[in-house]
Design an enzyme around this catalytic site. Structure first.
Site, PDB file in Angstrom:
ATOM      1  CG  PHE A 161      37.052  37.190  38.649  1.00  0.00           C
ATOM      2  CD1 PHE A 161      37.995  37.895  37.946  1.00  0.00           C
ATOM      3  CD2 PHE A 161      37.478  36.277  39.596  1.00  0.00           C
ATOM      4  CE1 PHE A 161      39.348  37.688  38.154  1.00  0.00           C
ATOM      5  CE2 PHE A 161      38.813  36.051  39.811  1.00  0.00           C
ATOM      6  CZ  PHE A 161      39.765  36.764  39.092  1.00  0.00           C
ATOM      7  CG  ASP A 162      29.885  38.401  37.655  1.00  0.00           C
ATOM      8  OD1 ASP A 162      30.142  39.265  36.802  1.00  0.00           O
ATOM      9  OD2 ASP A 162      29.419  37.295  37.378  1.00  0.00           O
TER      10      ASP A 162
END
Length: 396
Positions: A165-166
């Site tokens: 998700f980063d």
């Protein structure tokens, strides 16, 4: 490692990178792959989280960038940062909202230094709103975006996401920079782009949001199963923790699957006569398919089904990704050599653009490796002044 050359879609664009951790640096990594020159601003005594955790992780996320060390809390350090902004096109930062302003480098200052500069701020919750100052990591992005809620098995707990998700948030940074540069080309104006990592994740599940707003349906966790397709799952194969993913999207593909498994009797089985029936009886269908896949390796199943035009691929581990012949053929898997950690396999760009200069990854920078080049060659400071700033710990 030599400074960036002016080639690629973003050749000639200079980016000043104040980002930390994974999301922001991943975004500027994409800009570097597109040809931009990226200069990371670091502090020798307060190293980036990735540097502290693993030089290998930092290297993979910061390929081809340059590194300078500046004490931004000193007046002279702030002046150096402003001079770099003045000769650059893009400023990217990923602090909590307000931190850049506290340092004396908020957008109002950036605009005064260089009116046409583009500034991109990435944070978990965005620059405005009641939760703007909340702490956040990738797991928080996933939780608040709703993706964790819909990911997992029925009756199981919601799934926590981390680094992936980063990287998605970082991709949004690169996209925003491209849009901002197009806007500047049309208008000559710079601007401040405010990116919420959480909002960018919500955009990735538009179908789920639309189903709720239009139909009032709330998507629940369903494991590997699709809302319409069946079979749609991963299946055990010969080998330790070996799996193959199979997805069937039409009656013709279903017939091909049955033929490939030599189980033509399934075509007349009332439980599997049409897509709704197969979907309703997935448990029994998955057991039948597994009884077949267990006789083969994951690659053998893939070969059999792909020849029958049925979508199937092995579930790859990290070593298998780096060894995959298809990815190597496309030059997606490449190798760089680092003076501290030796040779490392890394990912290249996930695109091929005819007419664009070929991108070859180079290693990530050592701490402050490009201080002399950036401060002397780019800013034109005398070597004596740079040496004095190093003694004063301004260049830390």
């Amino acid at each position: 490692m030599t400074p960036s050359e002016k080639k690629g879609i973003l050749g000639g664009i200079r980016v000043i990178d104040f980002t930390t951790n994974l999301a922001g640096p991943y975004g500027t990594r994409f800009m570097r792959m597109l040809g931009a020159e990226v200069i990371r601003i670091e502090h020798g005594k307060r190293l980036d989280v990735l540097r502290r955790r693993s030089e290998s992780d930092f290297n993979a996320t910061n390929l081809g960038k340059m590194s300078v060390t500046i004490d931004l809390k000193s007046e002279k350090g702030l002046d150096l940062a402003k001079k770099l902004i003045r000769i650059s096109d893009v400023v990217v930062e990923s602090f909590r909202p307000g931190v850049m302003a506290e340092l004396g480098l908020g957008y109002e200052v950036v605009r005064q230094v260089k009116p046409e500069a583009l500034m991109v701020s990435l944070s978990g919750f965005g620059e405005t709103g009641p939760e703007r100052n909340f702490a956040s990591w990738a797991s928080i992005f996933a939780a608040m975006s709703g993706v964790s809620y819909i990911t997992g098995y029925p009756e199981g707990i919601a799934t926590e996401f981390r680094g992936s998700f980063d990287t998605r948030a970082g991709q949004m940074v690169a996209f925003a920079v491209m849009v901002g540069l197009v806007h500047r080309r049309k208008t000559g104006q710079g601007q401040h782009i405010d990116i919420s990592a959480i909002e960018s994740q919500i955009c990735s599940i538009g179908d789920v949001v639309m189903d709720y707003t239009m139909n009032g349906r709330i998507r629940e966790r369903a494991g590997n199963r699709d809302s319409h397709m069946a079979p749609h799952n991963t299946y055990r194969c010969i080998g330790d923790d070996s799996w193959v993913s199979i997805a069937v999207g039409s009656d013709s593909e279903w017939k091909s699957l049955c033929a490939a498994m030599e189980k033509m009797e399934l075509l007349t089985d009332e439980r599997f006569k049409d897509p709704p029936s197969r979907w309703e009886n997935q448990q029994e269908l998955d057991e039948i398919i597994t009884s077949w896949t267990l006789n083969y390796t994951d690659y053998e199943v893939t070969d059999i089904l792909q020849k029958a035009n049925v979508a199937a691929m092995p579930v790859l581990s990290a070593p298998e990704i780096f060894d995959d012949p298809h990815l190597r053929h496309r030059n997606f898997i490449q190798e760089v050599e680092h003076p501290q950690i030796g040779k490392r396999l890394v990912f290249g760009p996930p695109w091929h653009m005819p007419g664009d200069a070929s991108y070859t990854p180079s290693r990530g920078p050592l701490v402050g490796e490009h201080n002399d080049y950036v401060f002397c060659d780019l800013l034109g400071l005398p070597q004596e002044e740079v040496s004095r700033l190093k003694e004063e710990k301004v260049i830390s």
